[in-house]
Design an enzyme around this catalytic site. Structure first.
Site, PDB file in Angstrom:
ATOM      1  CE  LYS A 177      -3.243  -2.307   0.118  1.00 51.65           C
ATOM      2  NZ  LYS A 177      -4.622  -2.660  -0.079  1.00 51.65           N
TER       3      LYS A 177
HETATM    4  C1  PLP Z   1      -0.666  -7.439   1.746  1.00 50.02           C
HETATM    5  C2  PLP Z   1      -1.825  -7.422   1.217  1.00 50.02           C
HETATM    6  N1  PLP Z   1      -2.110  -8.298   0.487  1.00 50.02           N
HETATM    7  C3  PLP Z   1      -3.248  -7.950  -0.332  1.00 50.02           C
HETATM    8  C4  PLP Z   1      -4.166  -7.909  -0.092  1.00 50.02           C
HETATM    9  C5  PLP Z   1      -5.567  -7.700  -1.237  1.00 50.02           C
HETATM   10  O1  PLP Z   1      -5.152  -5.983  -1.763  1.00 50.02           O
HETATM   11  P1  PLP Z   1      -6.392  -5.347  -3.206  1.00 50.02           P
HETATM   12  O2  PLP Z   1      -6.653  -5.272  -1.560  1.00 50.02           O
HETATM   13  O3  PLP Z   1      -5.524  -4.655  -3.767  1.00 50.02           O
HETATM   14  O4  PLP Z   1      -7.202  -6.711  -3.383  1.00 50.02           O
HETATM   15  C6  PLP Z   1      -4.164  -6.484   0.557  1.00 50.02           C
HETATM   16  C7  PLP Z   1      -4.795  -5.740   1.277  1.00 50.02           C
HETATM   17  O5  PLP Z   1      -6.068  -4.891   0.280  1.00 50.02           O
HETATM   18  C8  PLP Z   1      -2.893  -6.709   1.926  1.00 50.02           C
HETATM   19  O6  PLP Z   1      -2.693  -5.764   2.656  1.00 50.02           O
HETATM   20  N1  LIG Z   2      -6.683  -4.971   2.183  1.00 47.89           N
HETATM   21  C1  LIG Z   2      -7.129  -3.517   2.003  1.00 47.89           C
HETATM   22  C2  LIG Z   2      -8.111  -3.257   2.078  1.00 47.89           C
HETATM   23  C3  LIG Z   2      -8.679  -1.804   1.373  1.00 47.89           C
HETATM   24  O1  LIG Z   2      -7.911  -1.629   0.671  1.00 47.89           O
HETATM   25  P1  LIG Z   2      -8.092  -0.838  -0.122  1.00 47.89           P
HETATM   26  O2  LIG Z   2      -6.713  -0.926  -1.834  1.00 47.89           O
HETATM   27  O3  LIG Z   2      -9.248  -0.668  -0.996  1.00 47.89           O
HETATM   28  O4  LIG Z   2      -7.440   0.334   0.332  1.00 47.89           O
HETATM   29  C4  LIG Z   2      -6.225  -2.937   3.951  1.00 47.89           C
HETATM   30  O5  LIG Z   2      -4.920  -3.566   4.040  1.00 47.89           O
HETATM   31  O6  LIG Z   2      -6.787  -2.099   4.259  1.00 47.89           O
END
Ligand code: PLP
Ligand SMILES: N[C@@H](CCOP(=O)(O)O)C(=O)O
Length: 475
Positions: free
Chosen positions: A112
């Site tokens: 993120k």
């Molecule tokens: C460590 C980790 N892997 C994978 C995901 C999944 O990603 P996305 O929500 O973009 O599908 C998340 C949260 O979003 C995460 O924090």
């Molecule tokens: N897994 C995410 C959930 C929120 O997802 P986002 O990509 O829409 O911000 C988290 O870690 O908060």
């Protein structure tokens, strides 16, 4: 470049307006009016670019005149200058045909950071340049919240409130969010799950009076900026492969929850990146796997797993994919979403389902398999995966093989999820910034899953008033 909504009632918005709108004002999600094409020639000319230069090339296709290139560069340099690896997202070759793209070298040790460090800079820039008040509201299953807070803590003109599910994030994730003591940060720990948190914030963004009255801004992947910033590392990874690998088929295996990360891959592919298959790796919350295999998109019972950030039933970016699946038909997309809200399911059939199966492969990885993958990968390759990344590897092993190269994403550092690593009887070295968290005091307000109460907390915070008291305050 202009942007429009998947529901068809918002169009002609520029890059900065799209950033500020977050959720489209008609309840849909913003997408580009036309996806810019990256030709093979352009792609070849990008070979050898460093991360920031590549970032600028890709952003130039979307930003238009809204932000001068030198300002974008300065923001990108500040954002990615904070990463521990000079390559930002290094590509590690594990064995023939398998590479790991490490996305966890940012300040909060999760993927993120790649988008949210930049988003923090951009919000600050817009706040100063346009005199905008930025009141951020977001939901997190652990990583988005920590990264967003880190991106804007202490920044003038910005307040941030993050909702996370009470005791359903890892200890380190909780500490990363709640040990921040800057006055512009509010953590609400909601007695519910991530879907509950996301539902509340989506309802508040859909209430246009509340949204504009409180200057609400989004940091979740409903915001198109998040998607765009995440496309950069798909291109970067592909361009780092050697010539032979690039000449063959290349799959990406992506640990998925809210469908934001993999949708960025889908966008990159539509732009022209030669991606063969996008592999959706989920955990036991496997609504996306069921969708790819059967065409039925239906949320099931929420499961707590070793990969808590992917404990998500309703994936917010799914709507963006539906929009493209229907051939950019906003009426059909809106109808599908309405059916989902009414009946709790969407059914895709015929040619549309065949297209889904051409675009994606998918696997929901069970808890036991997740731990086995961590242990086996450590033994075989001396590489420690976090549980989310382990789901990616397990899915790559099960669904790859049609491609000649799989790039699997390491979306978090294992130290964020030591609970699961210990279950594999593996002792890991914890990086110092994470160790230090354990000595700090926490600030959060624990609240029931009660929208009216949450709204009162938010209003007090955004009005700069002291908190009105949760069921438990400031541990
Ligand atoms: C460590 C980790 N892997 C994978 C995901 C999944 O990603 P996305 O929500 O973009 O599908 C998340 C949260 O979003 C995460 O924090
Ligand atoms: N897994 C995410 C959930 C929120 O997802 P986002 O990509 O829409 O911000 C988290 O870690 O908060």
């Amino acid at each position: 470049m202009q942007f429009k909504s998947t529901r068809g009632k918002v169009a002609g918005k520029g890059f900065v307006d799209t950033l500020l709108m977050g959720l489209a004002d008609d309840g849909g999600l913003m997408v580009p009016e036309r996806i810019p094409a990256v030709t093979d020639q352009t792609l070849a000319s990008w070979r050898g670019l460093d991360y920031i230069s590549l970032f600028l090339e890709i952003f130039a296709l979307y930003v238009g005149d809204d932000i001068p290139r030198e300002d974008l560069r300065a923001m990108a340099e500040r954002s990615y200058g904070r990463f521990r690896d000079p390559q930002v997202t290094p590509l590690v070759r594990v064995k023939d045909g398998l590479h790991v793209l490490e996305l966890f070298h940012g300040p909060t040790f999760a993927f993120k950071d790649v988008a949210l460090q930049f988003m923090g800079e951009l919000y600050s820039y817009v706040a100063q340049r346009q005199g905008e008040i930025i009141h951020i509201l977001g939901a997190t299953s652990g990583d988005t919240g920590a990264a967003a807070i880190e991106g804007v803590r202490g920044k003038e003109g910005i307040r941030i409130c993050i909702l996370h599910p009470h005791q359903k994030v890892s200890r380190v994730q909780e500490l990363q969010m709640t040990t921040v003591d800057d006055a512009n940060v509010l953590n609400l720990s909601v007695k519910g799950n991530f879907d509950d948190c996301q539902r509340v914030i989506k309802e508040l963004f859909a209430d246009l009076d509340f949204k504009s009255g409180h200057h609400l801004r989004a940091i979740n992947s409903i915001n198109f900026l998040r998607i765009l910033a995440q496309t950069v590392y798909y291109f970067y990874a592909y361009l780092r492969l050697d010539e032979q690998a690039r000449a063959g088929k290349v799959d990406f295996s992506v640990p998925s929850g809210n469908f934001g990360n993999i949708f960025s891959g889908y966008l990159a592919k539509r732009m022209g990146l030669p991606v063969h298959k996008l592999i959706i790796a989920t955990n036991e919350n496997n609504i996306l796997e069921q969708f790819v295999k059967t065409g039925v998109y239906r949320s099931g019972d929420f499961r707590s797993t070793h990969s808590p950030s992917m404990d998500i039933q309703v994936a917010s970016n799914f709507e963006r994919y539906l929009y493209y699946l229907t051939g950019e038909d906003a009426v059909k997309t809106a109808a599908y979403m309405q059916t989902f809200h009414k009946d709790g399911e969407i059914v895709i059939e015929g040619e549309e389902l065949a297209q889904v199966q051409r675009d994606f492969a998918a696997l929901g990885v069970g808890n036991a398999r997740c731990l086995e993958t961590i242990a086996d990968f450590k033994t075989q390759h001396d590489y420690l995966l976090d549980p989310h990344s382990a789901c990616g590897v397990a899915a790559a092993e099960a669904c790859g093989g049609t491609g000649e190269t799989v790039i699997t994403f390491a979306t978090a550092h294992p130290a964020k999820f030591d609970e699961a690593i210990k279950l594999c009887e593996i002792e890991q070295e914890i990086p110092e910034p994470i160790q230090e968290l354990f000595a700090k005091s926490q600030h959060q307000v624990v609240v029931d899953y009660d929208k009216a109460f949450i709204v009162r907390q938010l209003e007090a915070f955004y009005n700069g008033v002291n908190l009105v008291g949760g069921t438990e305050a400031h541990e």
